[in-house]
Design an enzyme around this catalytic site. Structure first.
Site, short mmCIF file in Angstrom:
data_model
loop_
_atom_site.label_atom_id
_atom_site.label_comp_id
_atom_site.label_asym_id
_atom_site.label_seq_id
_atom_site.Cartn_x
_atom_site.Cartn_y
_atom_site.Cartn_z
N GLU A 1 0.82 -1.20 0.00
CA GLU A 1 0.00 0.00 0.00
C GLU A 1 0.86 1.26 0.00
O GLU A 1 0.57 2.22 -0.70
CB GLU A 1 -0.95 0.01 1.20
CG GLU A 1 -2.09 -0.99 1.08
CD GLU A 1 -2.94 -0.77 -0.16
OE1 GLU A 1 -3.05 0.37 -0.63
OE2 GLU A 1 -3.50 -1.76 -0.68
N TYR B 1 -6.29 6.03 4.89
CA TYR B 1 -6.34 5.12 3.74
C TYR B 1 -5.57 3.82 4.02
O TYR B 1 -6.09 2.72 3.87
CB TYR B 1 -5.77 5.80 2.47
CG TYR B 1 -5.54 4.77 1.40
CD1 TYR B 1 -6.62 4.26 0.69
CD2 TYR B 1 -4.28 4.22 1.18
CE1 TYR B 1 -6.45 3.24 -0.24
CE2 TYR B 1 -4.09 3.21 0.26
CZ TYR B 1 -5.17 2.73 -0.45
OH TYR B 1 -5.00 1.72 -1.34
N ASP C 1 -8.69 5.61 -1.94
CA ASP C 1 -7.58 6.26 -2.63
C ASP C 1 -8.15 6.97 -3.87
O ASP C 1 -9.38 7.04 -4.04
CB ASP C 1 -6.49 5.24 -2.99
CG ASP C 1 -6.97 4.19 -4.00
OD1 ASP C 1 -8.17 4.22 -4.38
OD2 ASP C 1 -6.16 3.35 -4.42
#
Ligand code: SF4
Length: 374
Positions: free
Chosen positions: A43, A124, A142
């Site tokens: 990520e 996020y 996102d």
């Protein structure tokens, strides 16, 4: 919880999204083994970066540091060096700091709130790890997910505001409404991400192949590219600098930026910031270098000019050849001084930013044929 006036996304979207994801999802290494550590790594690497660019970095990181504990035990220098070229170096420092904090807790914690309490982990990344690695009904919005949700709803009008972000979070979370933990949570989150990355693209969405087209407001109104709304952009802040490729016996001198601020902790050829490009002269460089690294230099010809755009800043730097005049490298007690300085031979440079690589590439450029610098 959704706000009472906000309906959940139509429940028929869930099977459509899951079917589509399970048939079309790319086979990515962190999807084969979505451990919390690998999801954290992927990520952070994929933020503002194409998956294809991040892939070799991911493979190299897990080969070198296969566990959270191994990464936590690495030095920040080694992590920054391994990250070099991926850009947005704050993510590398966040990754390292989060790994160390999580190691001290016994591993990445299994709740969104506890993940958010780790250094450098925002909503996020916390939502993505909670949902993909721990199967929790968490939202991870996102840019790709924001685009899909904004087009489905034709809203919100200002997604960059706190209210706009909250709205999108609630919409993403609504997909999990009525489902228990682990019930497809990770697949649903990744389905939205994948749809935004591969079908609902910024300028040419392929709505004909979209599993949720029947529920899409933007598609129904032929207004796909109107959404999501974008924030009015301010012009970038202009910055200027004189840079010295200070060379001695085939080695170049590098300064290390302090850990805070732009490109914090990274190394670069010695750079002297100036107020305006007209001040980026040989004289400014000769006067500025001693304040940064404590060494007097003779400035040679100008080798070229580099323009580099950061997210909200644009730097123009005139680059000069230079040689040391004598004396020892010693960092002066000045706020302008680098955090560290060292000589390095080609091929053995310390962790550098993309900007520093561009500057260094002028080393072999022929001097510009210009009038003498003041
Ligand atoms: Fe995006 Fe088109 Fe699907 Fe709507 S129908 S979500 S605009 S790809």
């Amino acid at each position: 919880m959704l706000s009472p006036c906000m309906p959940a996304l139509p429940s028929e979207l869930v099977p459509a999204l899951l079917d589509w994801y399970r048939t079309h999802a790319r086979d990515l290494p962190w999807r084969r083994d979505p451990s919390p550590y690998r999801v954290l790594l992927s990520e952070l690497m994929c933020q503002q970066t194409r998956v294809q660019t991040a892939l070799p970095y991911f493979e190299r990181f897990v080969a070198r540091w296969p566990t959270l504990e191994a990464l936590a035990a690495a030095s920040e220098d080694d992590v920054l060096e391994a990250w070099a070229g991926l850009g947005y170096y704050r993510r590398a420092r966040s990754l390292h700091a989060a790994a160390r904090a999580a190691r001290d807790l016994g591993g990445l914690p299994p709740t969104e709130d506890a993940l958010r309490a780790l250094p450098g982990i925002g909503p996020y990344t916390a939502g993505a790890i909670a949902s993909i690695a721990f199967g929790l009904p968490a939202a991870a919005v996102d840019g790709n997910v924001e685009r899909v949700l904004s087009r489905l709803d034709r809203g919100p009008e200002s997604p960059w505001t706190a209210a706009g972000k909250r709205h999108l979070q609630q919409r993403a979370r609504s997909l999990h409404e009525g489902r228990g933990p682990t019930e497809h949570a990770g697949d649903l989150t990744q389905a939205l991400m994948e749809l935004g990355a591969r079908v609902c693209t910024p300028t040419s969405p392929t709505c004909g192949g979209c599993p949720v087209a029947a529920a899409c407001e933007a598609q129904a109104h032929g207004a796909q590219t109107v959404w999501p709304r974008t924030r009015p952009r301010k012009p970038p802040t202009l910055m200027a600098a004189a840079v010295g490729l200070i060379e001695d016996e085939g080695r170049i001198l590098f300064g290390r930026r302090s850990p805070e601020g732009l490109l914090g902790g990274l190394w670069e050829p010695v750079m002297v910031p100036v107020g305006a490009l007209a001040d980026a002269t040989a004289r400014s460089l000769a006067e500025g270098v001693p304040k940064r690294i404590g060494l007097e230099v003779t400035v040679g010809p100008r080798l070229g000019t580099i323009v580099h755009v950061f997210s909200h800043r644009k730097l123009t730097a005139h680059v000069f050849a230079a040689t040391p005049l004598g004396g020892r490298l010693s960092l002066p007690p000045s706020p302008e001084a680098y955090a560290d300085a060292r000589w390095a031979a080609p091929g053995h440079e310390p962790a550098m930013s993309t900007l520093a690589r561009k500057l260094l590439a002028l080393r072999n450029a022929p001097p510009l044929l210009l009038a003498a610098e003041p």
